[in-house]
Design a protein around this motif. Structure first.
Motif, PDB file in Angstrom:
ATOM      1  N   ALA A  89    -142.811  28.209  15.314  1.00 31.87           N
ATOM      2  CA  ALA A  89    -143.562  28.579  14.111  1.00 31.87           C
ATOM      3  C   ALA A  89    -142.622  28.676  12.909  1.00 31.87           C
ATOM      4  CB  ALA A  89    -144.286  29.905  14.318  1.00 31.87           C
ATOM      5  N   TYR A  90    -141.430  29.238  13.118  1.00 30.56           N
ATOM      6  CA  TYR A  90    -140.448  29.308  12.032  1.00 30.56           C
ATOM      7  C   TYR A  90    -140.004  27.906  11.620  1.00 30.56           C
ATOM      8  CZ  TYR A  90    -139.921  34.287  13.246  1.00 30.56           C
ATOM      9  OH  TYR A  90    -140.139  35.614  13.493  1.00 30.56           O
ATOM     10  N   LEU A  91    -139.775  27.052  12.616  1.00 32.60           N
ATOM     11  CA  LEU A  91    -139.387  25.675  12.314  1.00 32.60           C
ATOM     12  C   LEU A  91    -140.503  24.973  11.539  1.00 32.60           C
ATOM     13  CD1 LEU A  91    -137.498  23.252  12.614  1.00 32.60           C
ATOM     14  CD2 LEU A  91    -138.561  22.808  14.856  1.00 32.60           C
ATOM     15  N   GLY A  92    -141.755  25.190  11.937  1.00 34.17           N
ATOM     16  CA  GLY A  92    -142.875  24.592  11.241  1.00 34.17           C
ATOM     17  C   GLY A  92    -142.981  25.070   9.806  1.00 34.17           C
ATOM     18  N   GLU A  93    -142.744  26.363   9.588  1.00 35.87           N
ATOM     19  CA  GLU A  93    -142.775  26.911   8.232  1.00 35.87           C
ATOM     20  C   GLU A  93    -141.697  26.277   7.361  1.00 35.87           C
ATOM     21  OE1 GLU A  93    -144.502  29.995   5.602  1.00 35.87           O
ATOM     22  OE2 GLU A  93    -145.019  29.597   7.691  1.00 35.87           O
ATOM     23  N   LEU A  94    -140.512  26.134   7.904  1.00 31.93           N
ATOM     24  CA  LEU A  94    -139.412  25.515   7.154  1.00 31.93           C
ATOM     25  C   LEU A  94    -139.703  24.048   6.839  1.00 31.93           C
ATOM     26  CD1 LEU A  94    -136.439  27.092   9.123  1.00 31.93           C
ATOM     27  CD2 LEU A  94    -136.970  27.494   6.714  1.00 31.93           C
ATOM     28  N   ILE A  95    -140.222  23.316   7.813  1.00 35.50           N
ATOM     29  CA  ILE A  95    -140.562  21.909   7.587  1.00 35.50           C
ATOM     30  C   ILE A  95    -141.654  21.794   6.522  1.00 35.50           C
ATOM     31  CG2 ILE A  95    -141.600  19.857   8.626  1.00 35.50           C
ATOM     32  CD1 ILE A  95    -140.234  20.663  11.261  1.00 35.50           C
ATOM     33  N   ALA A  96    -142.657  22.669   6.617  1.00 30.32           N
ATOM     34  CA  ALA A  96    -143.762  22.628   5.658  1.00 30.32           C
ATOM     35  C   ALA A  96    -143.273  22.861   4.236  1.00 30.32           C
ATOM     36  CB  ALA A  96    -144.820  23.664   6.036  1.00 30.32           C
ATOM     37  N   TRP A  97    -142.408  23.866   4.034  1.00 31.77           N
ATOM     38  CA  TRP A  97    -141.941  24.154   2.678  1.00 31.77           C
ATOM     39  C   TRP A  97    -140.965  23.094   2.184  1.00 31.77           C
ATOM     40  CZ3 TRP A  97    -145.167  26.408   0.061  1.00 31.77           C
ATOM     41  CH2 TRP A  97    -145.834  27.564   0.459  1.00 31.77           C
ATOM     42  N   ALA A  98    -140.230  22.464   3.074  1.00 29.03           N
ATOM     43  CA  ALA A  98    -139.381  21.341   2.665  1.00 29.03           C
ATOM     44  C   ALA A  98    -140.263  20.194   2.171  1.00 29.03           C
ATOM     45  CB  ALA A  98    -138.504  20.881   3.823  1.00 29.03           C
ATOM     46  N   GLY A  99    -141.340  19.914   2.890  1.00 32.97           N
ATOM     47  CA  GLY A  99    -142.274  18.882   2.464  1.00 32.97           C
ATOM     48  C   GLY A  99    -142.956  19.235   1.156  1.00 32.97           C
ATOM     49  N   PHE A 100    -143.282  20.505   0.996  1.00 32.34           N
ATOM     50  CA  PHE A 100    -143.935  20.953  -0.239  1.00 32.34           C
ATOM     51  C   PHE A 100    -143.010  20.784  -1.442  1.00 32.34           C
ATOM     52  CE2 PHE A 100    -145.129  24.183  -3.359  1.00 32.34           C
ATOM     53  CZ  PHE A 100    -146.489  23.960  -3.485  1.00 32.34           C
ATOM     54  N   ALA A 101    -141.739  21.131  -1.278  1.00 29.88           N
ATOM     55  CA  ALA A 101    -140.772  20.968  -2.364  1.00 29.88           C
ATOM     56  C   ALA A 101    -140.652  19.499  -2.755  1.00 29.88           C
ATOM     57  CB  ALA A 101    -139.409  21.521  -1.950  1.00 29.88           C
TER      58      ALA A 101
ATOM     59  N   LEU B 280    -143.036  16.980  -2.182  1.00 30.84           N
ATOM     60  CA  LEU B 280    -144.280  16.419  -2.721  1.00 30.84           C
ATOM     61  C   LEU B 280    -144.596  16.954  -4.110  1.00 30.84           C
ATOM     62  CD1 LEU B 280    -147.062  18.451  -2.576  1.00 30.84           C
ATOM     63  CD2 LEU B 280    -146.533  18.259  -0.144  1.00 30.84           C
ATOM     64  N   SER B 281    -144.133  18.164  -4.416  1.00 30.39           N
ATOM     65  CA  SER B 281    -144.362  18.727  -5.753  1.00 30.39           C
ATOM     66  C   SER B 281    -143.208  18.413  -6.700  1.00 30.39           C
ATOM     67  CB  SER B 281    -144.550  20.244  -5.664  1.00 30.39           C
ATOM     68  OG  SER B 281    -143.375  20.884  -5.181  1.00 30.39           O
ATOM     69  N   TRP B 282    -142.053  18.070  -6.142  1.00 32.07           N
ATOM     70  CA  TRP B 282    -140.842  17.744  -6.910  1.00 32.07           C
ATOM     71  C   TRP B 282    -140.586  18.806  -7.976  1.00 32.07           C
ATOM     72  CZ3 TRP B 282    -137.299  14.917  -5.016  1.00 32.07           C
ATOM     73  CH2 TRP B 282    -136.254  14.422  -5.805  1.00 32.07           C
ATOM     74  N   SER B 283    -140.508  20.056  -7.512  1.00 30.63           N
ATOM     75  CA  SER B 283    -140.329  21.180  -8.429  1.00 30.63           C
ATOM     76  C   SER B 283    -139.296  22.141  -7.875  1.00 30.63           C
ATOM     77  CB  SER B 283    -141.651  21.916  -8.640  1.00 30.63           C
ATOM     78  OG  SER B 283    -142.046  22.581  -7.440  1.00 30.63           O
ATOM     79  N   LEU B 284    -138.596  22.809  -8.780  1.00 31.41           N
ATOM     80  CA  LEU B 284    -137.630  23.820  -8.369  1.00 31.41           C
ATOM     81  C   LEU B 284    -138.324  25.035  -7.767  1.00 31.41           C
ATOM     82  CD1 LEU B 284    -135.025  23.646 -11.264  1.00 31.41           C
ATOM     83  CD2 LEU B 284    -134.768  22.827  -8.918  1.00 31.41           C
ATOM     84  N   ALA B 285    -139.574  25.263  -8.130  1.00 33.56           N
ATOM     85  CA  ALA B 285    -140.331  26.349  -7.511  1.00 33.56           C
ATOM     86  C   ALA B 285    -140.467  26.125  -6.018  1.00 33.56           C
ATOM     87  CB  ALA B 285    -141.711  26.467  -8.160  1.00 33.56           C
ATOM     88  N   GLY B 286    -140.634  24.857  -5.612  1.00 38.67           N
ATOM     89  CA  GLY B 286    -140.703  24.535  -4.193  1.00 38.67           C
ATOM     90  C   GLY B 286    -139.370  24.735  -3.509  1.00 38.67           C
ATOM     91  N   VAL B 287    -138.285  24.426  -4.202  1.00 38.51           N
ATOM     92  CA  VAL B 287    -136.943  24.619  -3.644  1.00 38.51           C
ATOM     93  C   VAL B 287    -136.677  26.107  -3.421  1.00 38.51           C
ATOM     94  CG1 VAL B 287    -134.471  24.345  -4.046  1.00 38.51           C
ATOM     95  CG2 VAL B 287    -136.057  22.516  -4.694  1.00 38.51           C
ATOM     96  N   VAL B 288    -137.098  26.933  -4.381  1.00 40.61           N
ATOM     97  CA  VAL B 288    -136.877  28.377  -4.284  1.00 40.61           C
ATOM     98  C   VAL B 288    -137.525  28.950  -3.033  1.00 40.61           C
ATOM     99  CG1 VAL B 288    -137.552  30.600  -5.263  1.00 40.61           C
ATOM    100  CG2 VAL B 288    -136.467  28.903  -6.701  1.00 40.61           C
ATOM    101  N   ILE B 289    -138.806  28.609  -2.795  1.00 41.40           N
ATOM    102  CA  ILE B 289    -139.478  29.215  -1.646  1.00 41.40           C
ATOM    103  C   ILE B 289    -138.897  28.694  -0.339  1.00 41.40           C
ATOM    104  CG2 ILE B 289    -141.371  27.543  -1.475  1.00 41.40           C
ATOM    105  CD1 ILE B 289    -141.467  31.373  -0.878  1.00 41.40           C
ATOM    106  N   PHE B 290    -138.415  27.446  -0.321  1.00 41.66           N
ATOM    107  CA  PHE B 290    -137.753  26.941   0.877  1.00 41.66           C
ATOM    108  C   PHE B 290    -136.488  27.751   1.157  1.00 41.66           C
ATOM    109  CE2 PHE B 290    -134.439  24.328   2.806  1.00 41.66           C
ATOM    110  CZ  PHE B 290    -135.055  24.024   4.013  1.00 41.66           C
TER     111      PHE B 290
END
Length: 266
Positions: free
Chosen positions: A205-217, A219-229
């Motif tokens: 589940a932790y690995l899935g969360e990390l993969i999801a937020w990496a993908g989100f950063a 697909l959104s191409w934003s520093l906000a996505g990098v921060v949450i990752f």
């Protein structure tokens, strides 16, 4: 490309967010967030996990909605799709997950108030940075051509893979507890999960969360996505290793081939 957007309020919060991410990354090397199996009452009282999780995740939905809907680009196609992805994630994380927790009757609260306070700060900041960024499109990058941009396409695939791993892993853990007999040992004791991502790692589940937020950063191409990752990694990576040690110490028959977080690696 400059990192800032030109909006002084947004850029200030973004800078604070990166500073906080650095704090979490360093702090995670020395201590675990006091919830779940690592709960403690030394940092104040504990709440029931259902209530604690729900309160902690609410700002991600509410704050995001306020600032997204306040943006002039809120009804444009790309921001709407990005908002839908956000709602998919936090519909699960902020609403379904807390309500689906199978709490043992009479068991003490395991969600520390310090986790709630810090978590609400993070989710409020997270909601603002992404809601405002999508709703205002500060960089004028979200025209319809974004739907065919490789960053968006690859990011969506990565995100969905991570989200699927996250949701399926949480379902397996949730169903380890017997909901038909809440007083039985099956409902009150930790057990070894098996199947799907658990074939390879202790914390899929932790690995899935990390993969999801990496993908989100991506697909959104934003520093906000990098921060949450970065914040997610600072919290979950050390916790994954601590959880792996905990299972190995508690269960003599714990699968020896299972890694902590990354299959076949660590």
């Amino acid at each position: 490309m400059d990192w800032y957007t030109g909006d002084s309020a947004y850029d200030t919060v973004l800078a604070v967010a990166f500073a906080f991410a650095a704090f979490v990354l360093v702090g995670g090397l020395f201590t675990q967030s006091p919830y779940g199996r690592f709960a403690t009452a030394r940092l104040g009282f504990n709440l029931p996990p259902k209530l604690g999780w729900w309160l902690m995740e609410i700002p991600a939905t509410v704050v995001f909605a306020v600032f997204y809907l306040g943006g002039p680009q809120r009804f444009e196609p790309v921001p709407l799709v990005l908002a839908a992805i956000w709602l998919l994630h936090y519909g699960n994380r902020g609403w379904f997950f807390p309500l689906s927790i199978r709490q043992v009757p009479g068991k003490r609260g395991s969600f520390n108030i310090s986790v709630l306070a810090m978590g609400m700060f993070v989710t409020a900041m997270h909601g603002y940075l992404n809601g405002a960024f999508f709703g205002h499109d500060y960089r004028d990058q979200y025209d319809t051509d974004w739907f065919t941009d490789p960053r968006f396409l690859v990011g969506v695939v990565i995100y969905l893979c991570g989200f699927t791993l996250l949701v399926r892993s949480e379902s397996i853990v949730r169903n380890l507890r017997d909901k038909t007999d809440p007083g039985s040992a099956r409902s009150t004791e930790y057990r070894i999960p098996y199947g799907f991502g658990f074939r390879y790692v202790t914390s899929p589940a932790y690995l899935g969360e990390l993969i999801a937020w990496a993908g989100f950063a991506l697909l959104s191409w934003s520093l906000a996505g990098v921060v949450i990752f970065l914040i997610t990694a600072g919290n979950l990576v050390p916790r994954a290793f601590a959880t792996h040690r905990w299972y190995r110490e508690r269960f003599a028959d714990y699968p020896a081939e299972r890694k902590a977080l990354i299959p076949y690696v660590i």
